[in-house]
Design a protein around this motif. Structure first.
Motif, short mmCIF file in Angstrom:
data_model
loop_
_atom_site.label_atom_id
_atom_site.label_comp_id
_atom_site.label_asym_id
_atom_site.label_seq_id
_atom_site.Cartn_x
_atom_site.Cartn_y
_atom_site.Cartn_z
N ALA A 283 0.86 -1.18 0.00
CA ALA A 283 0.00 0.00 0.00
C ALA A 283 0.89 1.23 0.00
CB ALA A 283 -0.90 0.01 1.22
N SER A 284 0.52 2.22 -0.79
CA SER A 284 1.34 3.43 -0.83
C SER A 284 1.15 4.25 0.43
CB SER A 284 0.99 4.26 -2.06
OG SER A 284 -0.37 4.66 -2.02
N SER A 285 0.01 4.07 1.12
CA SER A 285 -0.23 4.83 2.33
C SER A 285 -1.36 4.20 3.13
CB SER A 285 -0.60 6.27 1.99
OG SER A 285 -0.90 6.98 3.16
N ALA A 286 -1.15 4.05 4.44
CA ALA A 286 -2.22 3.58 5.31
C ALA A 286 -3.06 4.76 5.78
CB ALA A 286 -1.64 2.85 6.52
N ARG A 287 -2.45 5.94 5.84
CA ARG A 287 -3.15 7.16 6.25
C ARG A 287 -3.32 8.00 4.99
NH1 ARG A 287 -3.97 9.45 11.26
NH2 ARG A 287 -2.74 7.83 12.24
N PHE A 288 -4.54 8.43 4.74
CA PHE A 288 -4.83 9.07 3.45
C PHE A 288 -5.77 10.24 3.65
CE2 PHE A 288 -7.43 9.38 -0.41
CZ PHE A 288 -6.43 9.63 -1.33
N SER A 289 -5.55 11.31 2.89
CA SER A 289 -6.43 12.47 2.91
C SER A 289 -6.95 12.73 1.50
CB SER A 289 -5.69 13.71 3.43
OG SER A 289 -6.57 14.81 3.38
N PRO A 290 -8.23 12.53 1.28
CA PRO A 290 -8.81 12.77 -0.06
C PRO A 290 -8.64 14.20 -0.55
CG PRO A 290 -10.37 11.62 1.35
CD PRO A 290 -9.22 12.02 2.21
N ILE A 291 -8.50 15.17 0.37
CA ILE A 291 -8.37 16.57 -0.05
C ILE A 291 -6.94 16.93 -0.43
CG2 ILE A 291 -10.37 17.31 1.28
CD1 ILE A 291 -8.44 18.39 3.41
N SER A 292 -6.02 15.96 -0.34
CA SER A 292 -4.61 16.24 -0.66
C SER A 292 -4.35 16.33 -2.16
CB SER A 292 -3.72 15.16 -0.07
OG SER A 292 -3.92 13.93 -0.76
N GLY A 293 -5.26 15.80 -2.96
CA GLY A 293 -5.05 15.79 -4.41
C GLY A 293 -4.22 14.60 -4.88
N ARG A 294 -3.78 13.77 -3.97
CA ARG A 294 -2.99 12.58 -4.33
C ARG A 294 -3.87 11.34 -4.32
NH1 ARG A 294 1.56 13.61 0.07
NH2 ARG A 294 -0.34 13.37 1.22
N THR A 295 -3.34 10.25 -4.83
CA THR A 295 -4.05 8.98 -4.77
C THR A 295 -3.21 7.97 -4.01
OG1 THR A 295 -3.09 8.22 -6.86
CG2 THR A 295 -5.22 9.33 -6.99
N ALA A 296 -3.88 6.99 -3.45
CA ALA A 296 -3.21 5.86 -2.79
C ALA A 296 -3.35 4.66 -3.72
CB ALA A 296 -3.85 5.58 -1.44
N LEU A 297 -2.37 3.78 -3.70
CA LEU A 297 -2.42 2.57 -4.52
C LEU A 297 -2.32 1.36 -3.62
CD1 LEU A 297 -2.40 1.30 -7.38
CD2 LEU A 297 0.09 1.32 -7.24
N TYR A 298 -3.30 0.46 -3.74
CA TYR A 298 -3.32 -0.78 -2.97
C TYR A 298 -3.12 -1.94 -3.93
CZ TYR A 298 -5.32 2.49 0.30
OH TYR A 298 -5.53 3.59 1.09
N THR A 299 -2.20 -2.85 -3.58
CA THR A 299 -1.85 -3.96 -4.47
C THR A 299 -1.82 -5.27 -3.70
OG1 THR A 299 -0.48 -2.48 -5.79
CG2 THR A 299 -0.09 -4.82 -6.06
N ILE A 300 -2.41 -6.31 -4.28
CA ILE A 300 -2.38 -7.65 -3.71
C ILE A 300 -1.87 -8.58 -4.80
CG2 ILE A 300 -3.74 -9.53 -2.70
CD1 ILE A 300 -5.83 -7.42 -1.90
N ASP A 301 -0.87 -9.42 -4.48
CA ASP A 301 -0.40 -10.45 -5.40
C ASP A 301 -1.04 -11.77 -5.02
OD1 ASP A 301 1.15 -8.59 -6.67
OD2 ASP A 301 3.04 -9.24 -5.78
N VAL A 302 -1.65 -12.44 -6.00
CA VAL A 302 -2.42 -13.66 -5.76
C VAL A 302 -1.86 -14.79 -6.61
CG1 VAL A 302 -4.72 -14.69 -5.96
CG2 VAL A 302 -4.49 -12.30 -5.33
N LYS A 303 -1.66 -15.95 -5.99
CA LYS A 303 -1.24 -17.16 -6.71
C LYS A 303 -2.50 -17.89 -7.13
CE LYS A 303 1.56 -20.64 -7.78
NZ LYS A 303 2.17 -20.69 -9.06
N GLU A 304 -2.77 -17.91 -8.44
CA GLU A 304 -3.95 -18.58 -8.97
C GLU A 304 -3.86 -18.62 -10.49
OE1 GLU A 304 -6.79 -20.67 -9.88
OE2 GLU A 304 -6.76 -20.32 -7.73
N GLU A 305 -3.77 -19.80 -11.05
CA GLU A 305 -3.70 -19.95 -12.51
C GLU A 305 -4.98 -19.50 -13.19
OE1 GLU A 305 -1.31 -20.84 -14.60
OE2 GLU A 305 0.21 -21.39 -13.15
N ASN A 306 -6.12 -19.74 -12.56
CA ASN A 306 -7.42 -19.53 -13.20
C ASN A 306 -8.23 -18.45 -12.52
OD1 ASN A 306 -7.06 -21.81 -15.04
ND2 ASN A 306 -7.15 -23.03 -13.17
N LEU A 307 -7.63 -17.26 -12.39
CA LEU A 307 -8.29 -16.14 -11.73
C LEU A 307 -9.54 -15.73 -12.51
CD1 LEU A 307 -7.92 -14.12 -9.38
CD2 LEU A 307 -6.79 -12.63 -11.02
N ASP A 308 -10.62 -15.47 -11.77
CA ASP A 308 -11.87 -15.07 -12.43
C ASP A 308 -12.31 -13.70 -11.95
OD1 ASP A 308 -14.18 -15.13 -13.98
OD2 ASP A 308 -15.28 -16.39 -12.59
N GLN A 309 -12.96 -13.62 -10.81
CA GLN A 309 -13.52 -12.35 -10.35
C GLN A 309 -12.74 -11.81 -9.16
OE1 GLN A 309 -17.67 -12.92 -9.62
NE2 GLN A 309 -18.08 -13.57 -11.70
#
Length: 176
Positions: free
Chosen positions: A44-70
């Motif tokens: 995660a780019s940030s656990a503490r976030f302020s929507p009025i800052s004009g920035r965005t946060a990026l959340y990423t999860i890596d998943v082991k799965e050959e047949n990813l669907d939804q």
């Protein structure tokens, strides 16, 4: 006894009541999937976030799965209210059966109500939220925040991440 993640081949032929036998069918291959997706990492780019800052946060999860669907990634407040992001969830195949699932967050969400309806887009209010997910493979196996352990105790089966929304600017007072 079929085993998971092994490729099998199948051919068939038929025989009628008069003893006539058909030719063998062409070979069809299939793989049995008995394994649910597994979390391999999280960032995660940030656990503490302020929507009025004009920035965005990026959340990423890596998943082991050959047949990813939804994939569904969302926030819940401490009262259990669910909020979906106004940006799309991006799935990127990294190779060797691993997918990177990402969502950027600019503070705007829609609340999802119990009947499935949604609010208009809004800025998330100050507070503590839990980043949650629901990941399903093509065989219907599901991994979600409620059926996995915490990231700190078991990073292979990560559960949730705390997000703190803070829109209140600090106050400064100078006294003599």
């Amino acid at each position: 006894d079929l085993r998971s993640n092994i490729q099998y081949a199948l051919r068939v032929r038929a025989k009628d009541n008069y003893g006539n036998v058909s030719y063998w069918s062409s070979e069809k291959t299939f793989t049995v999937d008995m394994l649910a997706p597994v979390i391999k990492g999280y960032s995660a780019s940030s656990a503490r976030f302020s929507p009025i800052s004009g920035r965005t946060a990026l959340y990423t999860i890596d998943v082991k799965e050959e047949n990813l669907d939804q994939v569904e990634i969302f926030l819940k407040d401490l009262a259990g209210n669910k909020y979906i992001f106004n940006t799309a969830v991006v799935k990127t195949y990294l190779g060797y059966g691993v997918w990177r699932i990402s969502v950027s967050f600019d503070g705007y969400v829609k609340q999802v109500f119990a009947d499935g309806s949604m609010s208009e887009e809004m800025i998330l209010e100050d507070g503590i939220y839990i980043l949650e997910y629901k990941i399903t493979d093509l065989a219907g196996h599901e991994l979600n925040s409620s059926n996995s352990a915490s990231y700190n105790s078991d990073p292979e089966n990560f559960t949730q991440y705390i997000v703190i929304i803070d829109t209140v600017a600090p106050e400064l007072s100078v006294t003599q």
